[in-house]
Structures are given as C-alpha cells and as structure tokens.
Design an enzyme around this catalytic site. Structure first.
Site, short mmCIF file in Angstrom:
data_model
loop_
_atom_site.label_atom_id
_atom_site.label_comp_id
_atom_site.label_asym_id
_atom_site.label_seq_id
_atom_site.Cartn_x
_atom_site.Cartn_y
_atom_site.Cartn_z
N ARG A 141 0.66 -1.16 0.52
CA ARG A 141 0.05 -0.18 -0.39
C ARG A 141 0.90 1.07 0.15
NH1 ARG A 141 -1.28 1.53 4.57
NH2 ARG A 141 -2.27 -0.54 5.57
N TYR A 170 -16.94 17.27 -15.21
CA TYR A 170 -17.41 15.81 -14.92
C TYR A 170 -17.87 15.70 -13.88
CZ TYR A 170 -16.59 11.15 -14.40
OH TYR A 170 -16.74 9.26 -14.44
N ASP A 193 -7.56 18.83 -14.74
CA ASP A 193 -8.45 17.59 -14.82
C ASP A 193 -7.88 17.53 -16.02
OD1 ASP A 193 -9.61 15.14 -16.02
OD2 ASP A 193 -11.25 14.96 -14.58
C1 LIG Z 1 -13.81 9.15 -16.06
C2 LIG Z 1 -13.80 11.06 -15.93
C3 LIG Z 1 -12.84 11.14 -14.06
C4 LIG Z 1 -13.39 9.42 -13.35
O1 LIG Z 1 -12.48 8.91 -13.38
P1 LIG Z 1 -12.66 6.91 -12.81
O2 LIG Z 1 -11.28 5.84 -13.60
O3 LIG Z 1 -13.77 6.53 -13.55
O4 LIG Z 1 -12.83 7.36 -11.89
C5 LIG Z 1 -12.79 12.24 -13.52
N1 LIG Z 1 -12.53 13.26 -14.89
C6 LIG Z 1 -12.87 13.03 -16.16
C7 LIG Z 1 -12.19 13.78 -17.35
C8 LIG Z 1 -12.94 11.26 -16.30
O5 LIG Z 1 -13.55 11.55 -17.78
#
Ligand SMILES: *Cc1c(COP(=O)(O)O)cnc(C)c1O
Length: 387
Positions: free
Chosen positions: A54, A107, A179
């Site tokens: 971990r 998202y 993001d």
């Molecule tokens: C899919 C996605 C997430 C979340 O990711 P997971 O791997 O599904 O937990 C966050 N931001 C964006 C832009 C995404 O497309």
C-alpha cells in the site's frame, strides 16, 4: 537511458520507468510485483526502501516514474481510479471552511464528489464559466483554497485559458488543479501553463484499451507531493500491481494513439458538421469552435473527443445510436474502440435537469469518443445509421 538532452515524448512513453534491471534478469518490461510485503535482513532497514505494497510497490513506482515524465512533473502518484486520485488530493489540501472555485461544465463524478461527499465536511463550491477568466477572478474569496479546471470540458468541449486562470488562482494563493483526462499528457501539459497539479483518470487515454480503472496526480510542488503521498498511504486507494502493468503497457503507445484519435475525430467532426441532421458540432479543431485559436496554442492537437447536437430530440437520438455498428453505445472514453453516448440520460443523468439545460446539455446532444479504427469505416457507419 541516454543523458544530456531532453528526450522526446514517444521515447519517454516507451522507456521511462522501465529501464532494464541488469541486477536481476534484464527484463525490458517492469515485472508485476505481486508481493503485499517485503522481507528485510535487518529490522531497521527496509529492502530497497520498500515495506508494504500500500505504501510502495515496485510496479507502481515504475508507473509513477513514467507518468511524472509524461506530464513533465517532478512527481506522480498513482491511484485505484480517477475519483480516488481526486479524493486523495482534496482530502490533502482542503480543511473545514475552505472554498473551491470550479469550472461549471465538469466531469459529473467530480461534481458528485464535491456536492454529495465533500460538502458534508464544511467545504463550499462556486461554479463559473471559466471561458471568462474574469469570472474565475470574481468568484475567489478569502478562503478559496482550490481552483479546479478542465479543458476541454465534458461534454461541451469548452476550452479555457489555462495559463491566465492558473496565474489568477496562484496569485490568490490557491492550488490550481487541471483535470487533463480529455486531452491526455500528449496533447496538453498544464504544469507548463502554471497549474500546481494535474489530475488524470488513467482509465481513459493513458490506459487506452478500456481494460483498467486508474487515476493519477502529477506535480512539481514537493511539499504538496509529500502531503498527498502521505494520504495515498493513509487513505489507501492504490492501484494493484497488475493494473500498474496494464497502464505501463498502454502508455507506451499514447503518442501514436493520440495522433490517430485526433485525425479520426477531425474527420468525424467535419462529416457531422456538414450533415443536415446536426445543428452544431463541438470540436476544438473545427473552424466554427469559438476557442479554436486558444486550443491550438495550448494543445498539440484537438484530440479524440467531440459532441454534436442532433435535430429532432430524443427519439432521433435513440434511433441513431441503436443503428450504429462500429460505435458502441457506452460511457467512458479514450479507448482504441469508438464509443458514443447520450449525456442527458447517461454520463450527466445525475445532474438536475435545470442545471443540465442551463449548461447547454440538451436532449439532442451526443458525445463521441473516436477510436483508432479507419476513418472511412467510422464515417460509413455514421452515414448508414443516419440514413
Ligand atoms: C472518467 C473521468 C474521471 C473519473 O475517473 P475514474 O477513473 O472513472 O474514477 C474524472 N475526470 C474525467 C474528465 C473523466 O473523464
């Protein structure tokens, strides 16, 4: 690895983190280390610094090295999902009473995490249209700790000026987070534009084959890295060694795939733009996109994602989607195979109808994740389904 000059993206994607280990067998791929714990010869001396998986695992360390290199970061941390990465980051930087300014076309899972999970801990959120940097500036408060951005956004493909907004956020003392899932590290590197942290759902383009769930954070802020690393272990949302192997494998072809995703998406966008059944196409590579010039400045290519407005409403959309053969109707994105989805009833169904509509996510909107097949075949599939 050759030293002395900066290596190109493709070379780093193939090699970084997986230099052959001549002290064992010279594997060209990082082995999948399936040990939960590591033996030591002396109680005070963990072997190779590792104690328990971990806290640290050799396959994960290889992946983290690769991911840091792809975003041009000093550090990366890998997680069991994109949401786990986001949660661990926010638990590390936010305290009760803090405020977050966020882009309003985020998202859906991120909005859910903000509103349903973190709001309970006394954190508040203001959403703005970050295409207007002055809107971000106007929303900052004394207690703003985080500015959360996405560009291009999901599903409307808005592009915001990352350099300008990160400068505004940083001068107010906030941690700026981008993001970067939709663009991938090949198309856009937000740290170069001034972001403090980049977040990824590695499930998408970095994995690239729709066979693994994962997340990552990249930063060159060492203090922030240490505090998130502490929580990576304390919270424990880490990826398995096998998942790390899949991500190492997938990421080797990221540059090749992204070029093809972009070329194919451009062809699909042009086709839909000219098709009489669509009233608008949202793709940063189209001349009609309002932020095209900005997108071309901060991205290497316009990417594999686009959305389009179908005339005629939900019945038309349902018929169109049910007649597609190569595009699968599915959530998610970024894999080699083409996917299509209906945000109003699928990825964005959790948003209240008024919020969805005020954002511009109507019943006619269709989102495409264009894969790496042959463009002619994808277009023939679309043409047949629209006939
Ligand atoms: C899919 C996605 C997430 C979340 O990711 P997971 O791997 O599904 O937990 C966050 N931001 C964006 C832009 C995404 O497309």
């Amino acid at each position: 690895m050759p030293k002395g000059r900066a290596l190109g993206f493709g070379t780093r994607a193939v090699h970084t983190g997986e230099e052959p280990d001549f002290s064992s067998f010279g594997d060209v791929n990082a082995p999948i280390h399936l040990s939960s714990t590591f033996a030591r010869r002396e109680t005070g001396k963990p072997t190779a610094g590792l104690e328990y998986s971990r806290t640290g695992n050799p396959t994960r360390l290889a992946l983290e090295k690769r991911l840091a290199s792809l975003e041009g970061a000093d550090h990366a941390l890998a997680f069991s999902s994109g949401m786990a990465a986001e949660t661990t980051l926010l638990m590390s930087v936010l305290s009760k009473g803090d405020h977050v300014v966020a882009e309003n076309d985020l998202y859906g899972g991120t909005v859910r995490l903000f509103e349903r999970t973190l709001a309970k801990f006394g954190v508040s959120f203001t959403y703005v249209d970050s295409r207007r940097p002055e809107a971000v500036e106007g929303a900052l408060k004394r207690n703003t700790r985080v500015v959360w951005l996405e560009s291009p956004t999901n599903p409307l493909m808005h592009v915001c000026d990352l350099r300008k907004i990160c400068a505004i956020g940083s001068s107010a003392g906030a941690v700026t987070v981008v993001d970067n899932t939709f663009a991938s590290p090949f198309l856009q590197n937000p740290l170069e534009l001034g972001a403090t942290v980049v977040a990824h759902s590695t499930t998408k383009f970095i994995g690239g084959h729709s066979d693994v769930i994962g997340g990552a954070l990249m930063t060159s802020d060492s203090r922030l890295y240490e505090s998130v690393k502490f929580n990576q272990n304390a919270i424990g949302a880490v990826p398995s060694p096998f998942d790390c192997y899949l991500l190492l494998r997938g990421s080797k072809t990221l540059h090749l795939r992204m070029k093809r995703h972009s070329e194919n998406a451009a062809a699909v966008a042009e086709f839909l733009f000219r098709h009489p059944r669509f009233s608008a196409v949202h793709y940063p590579g189209l001349k009609s996109h309002p932020e095209r010039a900005l997108a071309m400045r901060q991205m290497r290519m316009p990417g594999g994602m686009l959305s389009a407005e179908m005339k005629g409403g939900i019945k038309e959309v349902e018929r169109f989607l049910s007649r597609l053969r190569l595009f699968s109707v599915a959530e998610s994105l970024g894999g080699v195979e083409s996917l299509v989805e209906h945000p109003a009833t699928m990825t964005h169904a959790s948003l209240p109808k008024e919020r969805r509509e005020s954002l511009g996510i109507g019943d006619g909107l269709v989102r495409f994740s264009v894969g790496v097949e042959d463009a002619e075949d994808l277009i023939a599939d679309l043409r047949a389904a629209l006939r």
